[in-house]
Write an enzyme that holds these catalytic residues in place. Sequence first.
Site, mmCIF file in Angstrom:
data_model
loop_
_atom_site.group_PDB
_atom_site.id
_atom_site.type_symbol
_atom_site.label_atom_id
_atom_site.label_comp_id
_atom_site.label_asym_id
_atom_site.label_seq_id
_atom_site.Cartn_x
_atom_site.Cartn_y
_atom_site.Cartn_z
ATOM 1 N N ASP A 494 49.126 33.942 42.201
ATOM 2 C CA ASP A 494 50.471 33.817 42.743
ATOM 3 C C ASP A 494 51.547 34.400 41.849
ATOM 4 O O ASP A 494 52.653 34.668 42.305
ATOM 5 C CB ASP A 494 50.819 32.320 42.875
ATOM 6 C CG ASP A 494 50.258 31.710 44.123
ATOM 7 O OD1 ASP A 494 50.029 32.443 45.087
ATOM 8 O OD2 ASP A 494 50.059 30.486 44.125
HETATM 9 C C1 GLC Z 1 47.551 27.691 42.383
HETATM 10 C C2 GLC Z 1 47.705 27.947 43.858
HETATM 11 C C3 GLC Z 1 46.663 28.911 44.358
HETATM 12 C C4 GLC Z 1 46.655 30.160 43.504
HETATM 13 C C5 GLC Z 1 46.468 29.800 42.040
HETATM 14 C C6 GLC Z 1 46.531 30.998 41.136
HETATM 15 O O1 GLC Z 1 46.390 26.958 42.177
HETATM 16 O O2 GLC Z 1 47.600 26.756 44.598
HETATM 17 O O3 GLC Z 1 46.914 29.242 45.688
HETATM 18 O O4 GLC Z 1 45.621 30.989 43.956
HETATM 19 O O5 GLC Z 1 47.469 28.891 41.650
HETATM 20 O O6 GLC Z 1 47.807 31.540 41.042
#
Ligand code: GLC
Length: 806
Positions: A494
């Site tokens: 993210d």
């Molecule tokens: C958090 C989010 C997930 C994402 C991860 C890596 O766990 O919930 O959707 O893939 O972070 O950024």
Amino acid sequence: MEYGYFDDRNREYVITNPKTPVKWINYVGTLAFGGLIDHTGGALICAGDPALNRITRYLALLPGSEFKGQTLYLRIREGSRYRVFSPFFVPTLDPYDRYECHVGLGYVRIVSEFYGLRANVTLFVPPGEARLLEDIRITNIAGRPLEVDAVPVVEYTHPDALKQITNADWVPQTMQSKAYPEAGGLLILAQYPFMLRDTRINYLTSNRPVSSFESDRRRFLGDNEYGTWARPLSLQAAELGCYEAQRGDNIAALLHHLGTLAPGETRRLITQLGQAPSVEAARPGIAAYRDEARVDRAFAELAASWERYLSSLQVETPDPAMDRMLNIHNPRQCHTTFQWSRYLSLYQTGYGERGIGFRDSAQDAMGVLAGLPQEAKELLRRLLSVQRAGGSAMHQFNPLTMQASVGDAAERPDLPQYYSDDHLWIVLAVCAYLKETGDLAFLDEPVPYYERGRDGRPLATGSVRHHLEAAVEFTRGDLGAHGLPLLGFADWNDTVNLRAGAESLFTAHLYGRALLELADLLRHLGETVAAGKYLAWYEEMKARVNACAWDGAWYIRYFDADGTPLGSHANAQGQIYANAQSWAVLSGFATPERARRAMDSLYEWLNTPCGIKLSMPGFNGFDPARGGITTYPPGAKENGGIFLHANPWAIIAEALLGNGDRAYAYYAQINPAARNDQIDTFECEPWVYPQNILGDEHPQFGLARNSWLTGTASWAYQAGTQYILGLQPTYAGLRIDPCLPAAWAGYRARRRFRGATYEIEVANPEHVSRGVARLAVDGRPLQGNVVPAFADGATHHVEVTMGQPA
Ligand code: GLC
């Protein structure tokens, strides 16, 4: 320092020191009604949606010693005074003679001893019910008679959890309580915001006479709230004020005189915190659960439902910490992420900024397929219904309203407003569901796409199969300069938010894996032409990846909009990313030599004794052109932290390459159940995977946070069961393809699969890691390593001998 121990026989962890470094929690009930209970009895209970229908006011940001949501007070009359304390330790913090919090499957049991009273309190939500039961047993162990009162207290929140915090006039103007006295001194104390008075009420009630009550926090604490939760002044009076709150901070406190307990004597009190359309509608259920035998039955039903769930797979390996996770705690965590996605925990506090995550829940569903196939199918339907007709997906949705949003992307309108990976996960999840259940009819089921017309009706509907095809077609049409998938706002990570035009290797690999899944499915359906089309798309992407993304010793992770690589030796920060290596193996894009080299680079550069770092070195300073990752100091979270979700992918990659020793070493090094003696560093619950552990670039290397709601749960379970133990559902049956540490002599498992039970015994006499030399089912030799789906309700014995295939 140890804070407790595992009790595997009772499938519990028992906390014996309440002063854990951070709150430890457990979950009760489901998303429909339930929530979390912390290890000192605080409770955050919601119904259907943590943001829109929250019941108790649990403020995770307060220190651990504070009252949160609810507690139980006991008081002993001592002459003209009362000794008041909580058997939950918090919020009165009295010295205890014994403190145990039993973290069970769907229940919390606190057993404590203070001042000659033993309390044994079990909190749980009966399956399918909208009520939290608190089954309280108080025993006099003082050796002299004690006169005892019990006062359960709940603090309510406005159901709109965020409004409670942001609007300190509207909320208190609307909050009201009303008492409904009943025959025999029983009482229902109802609570509601005014606008819901006639449609939805909360209540606290019990199965013993209530001599007085309080519903206003100020009156309960006393002295204009200069009385405290630790010493509520009202509890020094013989009775509470019986005030029905017309506004303000609503609580429910019910004073019960348990009478004088002779030495050794026990009294039982059962409370119910529930929600119903009205008090009238609630009465029959309330009456039923006042009966002790009914409560005992409900607890037995709860145990039976967990037994059914867990019995889909039980294993016996040479590693007791692995057994403990695979048999009990890991499937329980999968159950939790399946219910609450990333929505409600002490770290993701459910105020509405998230909701149910599309990619998160697709992966979560993959963790519960054997145990909860019907429920998983239902969740898949919901996810598919927030996919757009063009194939991409909304990022998250609100479970009560099914209103979806683009997530954090909305904060950066300058960047693309979609995630490049979301929609691809659903292909993996649906195919995994089909392989587990054989329910191919699901493919033909119509599910609407997300877009709605002015009348609120869906503009387009497609079969589940059509949804999956739309997903890969979207990515095939959304490519950048190298012919790789565009990043969108982000991919699985993210926090790397590059300019529009950037490309994602992760999404390329996930797309590859999704194409392999679709091709496999279509081949099973006999549609070789369609399968061939997807395989051609696969080869096309594979060639592009290998043409531009090999950096010499590992695979690159991104290309920025101007073509600059990220995850390359040419970068000063973020030189190598774990997912770029593991997923090159999971997609099958990596050639055998590159696959080995990439995974060795991962080991060399990213592995630590606490787990594999997501990348290195960390960025050191905020940089809006890189995005969220640079908001963290080096070594934290996605910025070079041990982001555990990505660890099982490295386990799976090593297993796919046949390196059982390393796959297992990666598994074992992150097993929280093996960390029980390192809690002062680790800090989080040792029975669940946390989302992140600080990496070795951070001074607090080894510190875990964001426990419970993480994709680690589902993937660690898949990695352990399907790739190390090698029990893989396929369309044709259960494939058994272990990849074990060579030292193991074998293992045993009992797996329920498509209506039959398989007793599996794997022997590894030659101490290989990979390879099935012989396989026999019910004494008869079988060609290959796929055990058919007998679907006959019977138990079948499967003997597997590892070694060189004959
Ligand atoms: C958090 C989010 C997930 C994402 C991860 C890596 O766990 O919930 O959707 O893939 O972070 O950024």
